[in-house]
Write a protein that holds these residues in place. Structure first.
Motif, PDB file in Angstrom:
ATOM      1  N   ALA A   1       0.833  -1.207   0.000  1.00 52.17           N
ATOM      2  CA  ALA A   1       0.000   0.000   0.000  1.00 52.17           C
ATOM      3  C   ALA A   1       0.866   1.255   0.000  1.00 52.17           C
ATOM      4  O   ALA A   1       0.550   2.246  -0.652  1.00 52.17           O
ATOM      5  CB  ALA A   1      -0.925  -0.003   1.208  1.00 52.17           C
ATOM      6  N   ALA A   2       1.981   1.204   0.744  1.00 56.08           N
ATOM      7  CA  ALA A   2       2.878   2.363   0.779  1.00 56.08           C
ATOM      8  C   ALA A   2       3.521   2.589  -0.584  1.00 56.08           C
ATOM      9  O   ALA A   2       3.642   3.740  -1.049  1.00 56.08           O
ATOM     10  CB  ALA A   2       3.951   2.166   1.849  1.00 56.08           C
ATOM     11  N   ILE A   3       3.924   1.502  -1.221  1.00 56.73           N
ATOM     12  CA  ILE A   3       4.519   1.636  -2.555  1.00 56.73           C
ATOM     13  C   ILE A   3       3.490   2.170  -3.544  1.00 56.73           C
ATOM     14  O   ILE A   3       3.772   3.066  -4.345  1.00 56.73           O
ATOM     15  CB  ILE A   3       5.082   0.275  -3.017  1.00 56.73           C
ATOM     16  CG1 ILE A   3       6.296  -0.100  -2.157  1.00 56.73           C
ATOM     17  CG2 ILE A   3       5.471   0.314  -4.494  1.00 56.73           C
ATOM     18  CD1 ILE A   3       6.781  -1.518  -2.370  1.00 56.73           C
ATOM     19  N   ALA A   4       2.275   1.626  -3.476  1.00 56.86           N
ATOM     20  CA  ALA A   4       1.217   2.087  -4.369  1.00 56.86           C
ATOM     21  C   ALA A   4       0.875   3.550  -4.137  1.00 56.86           C
ATOM     22  O   ALA A   4       0.487   4.261  -5.068  1.00 56.86           O
ATOM     23  CB  ALA A   4      -0.027   1.221  -4.182  1.00 56.86           C
ATOM     24  N   ALA A   5       1.037   4.003  -2.882  1.00 55.02           N
ATOM     25  CA  ALA A   5       0.746   5.401  -2.553  1.00 55.02           C
ATOM     26  C   ALA A   5       1.884   6.337  -2.921  1.00 55.02           C
ATOM     27  O   ALA A   5       1.778   7.553  -2.738  1.00 55.02           O
ATOM     28  CB  ALA A   5       0.445   5.530  -1.061  1.00 55.02           C
ATOM     29  N   GLY A   6       2.980   5.779  -3.420  1.00 57.04           N
ATOM     30  CA  GLY A   6       4.094   6.605  -3.842  1.00 57.04           C
ATOM     31  C   GLY A   6       5.023   7.035  -2.724  1.00 57.04           C
ATOM     32  O   GLY A   6       5.825   7.964  -2.899  1.00 57.04           O
ATOM     33  N   VAL A   7       4.946   6.373  -1.568  1.00 59.62           N
ATOM     34  CA  VAL A   7       5.880   6.690  -0.482  1.00 59.62           C
ATOM     35  C   VAL A   7       7.266   6.180  -0.892  1.00 59.62           C
ATOM     36  O   VAL A   7       7.431   4.983  -1.159  1.00 59.62           O
ATOM     37  CB  VAL A   7       5.444   6.026   0.836  1.00 59.62           C
ATOM     38  CG1 VAL A   7       6.440   6.355   1.948  1.00 59.62           C
ATOM     39  CG2 VAL A   7       4.043   6.483   1.226  1.00 59.62           C
ATOM     40  N   PRO A   8       8.269   7.063  -0.975  1.00 64.55           N
ATOM     41  CA  PRO A   8       9.599   6.631  -1.430  1.00 64.55           C
ATOM     42  C   PRO A   8      10.350   5.865  -0.336  1.00 64.55           C
ATOM     43  O   PRO A   8      10.811   6.445   0.642  1.00 64.55           O
ATOM     44  CB  PRO A   8      10.298   7.938  -1.773  1.00 64.55           C
ATOM     45  CG  PRO A   8       9.636   8.974  -0.932  1.00 64.55           C
ATOM     46  CD  PRO A   8       8.218   8.518  -0.718  1.00 64.55           C
ATOM     47  N   LEU A   9      10.454   4.559  -0.498  1.00 68.21           N
ATOM     48  CA  LEU A   9      11.120   3.707   0.473  1.00 68.21           C
ATOM     49  C   LEU A   9      12.489   3.314  -0.059  1.00 68.21           C
ATOM     50  O   LEU A   9      12.596   2.686  -1.112  1.00 68.21           O
ATOM     51  CB  LEU A   9      10.294   2.447   0.727  1.00 68.21           C
ATOM     52  CG  LEU A   9       8.824   2.652   1.110  1.00 68.21           C
ATOM     53  CD1 LEU A   9       8.106   1.306   1.178  1.00 68.21           C
ATOM     54  CD2 LEU A   9       8.717   3.376   2.437  1.00 68.21           C
ATOM     55  N   PHE A  55       3.641   6.745   6.009  1.00 75.45           N
ATOM     56  CA  PHE A  55       3.851   5.307   6.202  1.00 75.45           C
ATOM     57  C   PHE A  55       3.195   4.837   7.491  1.00 75.45           C
ATOM     58  O   PHE A  55       2.560   3.777   7.524  1.00 75.45           O
ATOM     59  CB  PHE A  55       5.347   4.991   6.220  1.00 75.45           C
ATOM     60  CG  PHE A  55       5.631   3.516   6.226  1.00 75.45           C
ATOM     61  CD1 PHE A  55       5.699   2.808   5.038  1.00 75.45           C
ATOM     62  CD2 PHE A  55       5.810   2.835   7.420  1.00 75.45           C
ATOM     63  CE1 PHE A  55       5.942   1.448   5.028  1.00 75.45           C
ATOM     64  CE2 PHE A  55       6.051   1.465   7.428  1.00 75.45           C
ATOM     65  CZ  PHE A  55       6.118   0.774   6.231  1.00 75.45           C
ATOM     66  N   GLU A  56       3.336   5.615   8.561  1.00 78.59           N
ATOM     67  CA  GLU A  56       2.740   5.223   9.835  1.00 78.59           C
ATOM     68  C   GLU A  56       1.215   5.162   9.727  1.00 78.59           C
ATOM     69  O   GLU A  56       0.583   4.284  10.319  1.00 78.59           O
ATOM     70  CB  GLU A  56       3.168   6.190  10.935  1.00 78.59           C
ATOM     71  CG  GLU A  56       4.611   6.012  11.368  1.00 78.59           C
ATOM     72  CD  GLU A  56       4.950   6.844  12.598  1.00 78.59           C
ATOM     73  OE1 GLU A  56       4.065   7.578  13.090  1.00 78.59           O
ATOM     74  OE2 GLU A  56       6.101   6.770  13.051  1.00 78.59           O
ATOM     75  N   ALA A  57       0.632   6.086   8.969  1.00 77.43           N
ATOM     76  CA  ALA A  57      -0.824   6.065   8.810  1.00 77.43           C
ATOM     77  C   ALA A  57      -1.267   4.794   8.084  1.00 77.43           C
ATOM     78  O   ALA A  57      -2.260   4.153   8.475  1.00 77.43           O
ATOM     79  CB  ALA A  57      -1.279   7.303   8.045  1.00 77.43           C
ATOM     80  N   ILE A  58      -0.531   4.415   7.054  1.00 77.22           N
ATOM     81  CA  ILE A  58      -0.855   3.196   6.314  1.00 77.22           C
ATOM     82  C   ILE A  58      -0.676   1.970   7.207  1.00 77.22           C
ATOM     83  O   ILE A  58      -1.526   1.077   7.257  1.00 77.22           O
ATOM     84  CB  ILE A  58       0.021   3.093   5.050  1.00 77.22           C
ATOM     85  CG1 ILE A  58      -0.376   4.184   4.045  1.00 77.22           C
ATOM     86  CG2 ILE A  58      -0.082   1.705   4.409  1.00 77.22           C
ATOM     87  CD1 ILE A  58       0.593   4.347   2.895  1.00 77.22           C
ATOM     88  N   ALA A  59       0.446   1.924   7.940  1.00 78.12           N
ATOM     89  CA  ALA A  59       0.730   0.778   8.799  1.00 78.12           C
ATOM     90  C   ALA A  59      -0.284   0.671   9.935  1.00 78.12           C
ATOM     91  O   ALA A  59      -0.720  -0.428  10.292  1.00 78.12           O
ATOM     92  CB  ALA A  59       2.145   0.879   9.355  1.00 78.12           C
ATOM     93  N   SER A  60      -0.665   1.814  10.496  1.00 76.20           N
ATOM     94  CA  SER A  60      -1.642   1.799  11.586  1.00 76.20           C
ATOM     95  C   SER A  60      -2.966   1.217  11.124  1.00 76.20           C
ATOM     96  O   SER A  60      -3.646   0.499  11.868  1.00 76.20           O
ATOM     97  CB  SER A  60      -1.853   3.213  12.130  1.00 76.20           C
ATOM     98  OG  SER A  60      -0.690   3.686  12.766  1.00 76.20           O
ATOM     99  N   GLY A  61      -3.340   1.531   9.883  1.00 75.27           N
ATOM    100  CA  GLY A  61      -4.586   0.991   9.345  1.00 75.27           C
ATOM    101  C   GLY A  61      -4.551  -0.498   9.120  1.00 75.27           C
ATOM    102  O   GLY A  61      -5.587  -1.115   8.858  1.00 75.27           O
ATOM    103  N   ARG A  62      -3.355  -1.080   9.241  1.00 73.01           N
ATOM    104  CA  ARG A  62      -3.194  -2.520   9.035  1.00 73.01           C
ATOM    105  C   ARG A  62      -2.684  -3.219  10.290  1.00 73.01           C
ATOM    106  O   ARG A  62      -2.116  -4.307  10.221  1.00 73.01           O
ATOM    107  CB  ARG A  62      -2.257  -2.758   7.848  1.00 73.01           C
ATOM    108  CG  ARG A  62      -2.955  -2.459   6.531  1.00 73.01           C
ATOM    109  CD  ARG A  62      -1.978  -2.115   5.418  1.00 73.01           C
ATOM    110  NE  ARG A  62      -2.718  -1.905   4.190  1.00 73.01           N
ATOM    111  CZ  ARG A  62      -3.378  -0.795   3.887  1.00 73.01           C
ATOM    112  NH1 ARG A  62      -3.411   0.216   4.753  1.00 73.01           N
ATOM    113  NH2 ARG A  62      -4.014  -0.674   2.743  1.00 73.01           N
TER     114      ARG A  62
END
Length: 219
Positions: A1-9, A55-62
């Motif tokens: 989800a983070a990759i799809a959201a364009g978060v640069p990891l 990223f934390e928002a995405i991870a928290s939702g999971r």
């Protein structure tokens, strides 16, 4: 989800709870012994802070249980060194035993399924096999820790590995992400590519009819 959201990891590494425990012991850390992601972001302070928040928002939702933000270079280096030392950390769980590493790679959308099914298989067989992975590309490793003198342990590890490979291929993945085919996964190459292997063999025979190049290997 983070990759799809364009978060640069820059990096995103997974350790399961067993591997985290091994790293704690080997590298003198005190991480919570739960499935853990090590994530690295690039950029200036403002952009990194934004990436971390997203990223934390995405991870928290999971279902993420907690976070630690390591801004201090020494702490960052300590954590990454512990990750680099994952294999000797796993080996140290059973002094005198041997380690055997294997890996597969699956589409990221199937990664969690593949890991959970593999963990269940490890538990059912009663083998010690901490998991670590470069999960940004769907690749993860099992570090089997076995007493090679005990036939039952060797056979149990081999059975888990064979099912791991079949599981990954069935999920649209590949039998190895980094470790290569070698000699141990020759059958897996045929499982994955089917008649394509015969084509490779025909090309090899045409170019090397006397079997002088890398004899005794897959092709």
């Amino acid at each position: 989800a983070a990759i799809a959201a364009g978060v640069p990891l820059s990096r995103i590494e997974l350790m399961d709870d067993v591997m985290v425990g091994a790293m704690n012991s080997y590298s003198d850390l005190s991480l919570k012994e739960a499935p853990t992601l090590l994530v690295e972001f690039e950029g200036g302070p403002a952009s990194v802070a934004e990436h971390v928040d997203r990223f934390e928002a995405i991870a928290s939702g999971r279902g993420a249980l907690g976070y630690e933000f390591a801004a201090d270079p020494r702490r960052r280096d300590e954590l990454w060194q512990a990750r680099h030392d994952a294999l000797p950390a796993a080996a140290a769980l059973r002094p005198g035993s041997s380690t055997w590493s294997t890996d597969v790679c699956v589409p990221i959308s199937r990664l969690a399924d593949c890991i959970e099914e593999t963990q269940a298989d490890i538990a059912a067989e009663g083998v010690l096999a901490p998991i670590a992975g470069h999960v940004g590309d769907g690749n993860f490793h099992l570090a089997f820790v076995v007493d090679t003198e005990v036939t039952a342990e060797r056979e149990a590890a081999q059975a888990v590995n064979e099912r791991l490979v079949r599981r990954a291929v069935a999920m649209g993945g590949t039998c190895t992400g980094e470790h290569g085919i070698g000699t141990g996964k020759r059958a897996a190459l045929r499982l994955e590519h089917g008649e394509g292997v015969r084509v490779m063999e025909a090309i090899k025979a045409a170019l090397d009819p006397r079997q002088l190049l890398n004899p005794g290997k897959v092709l």
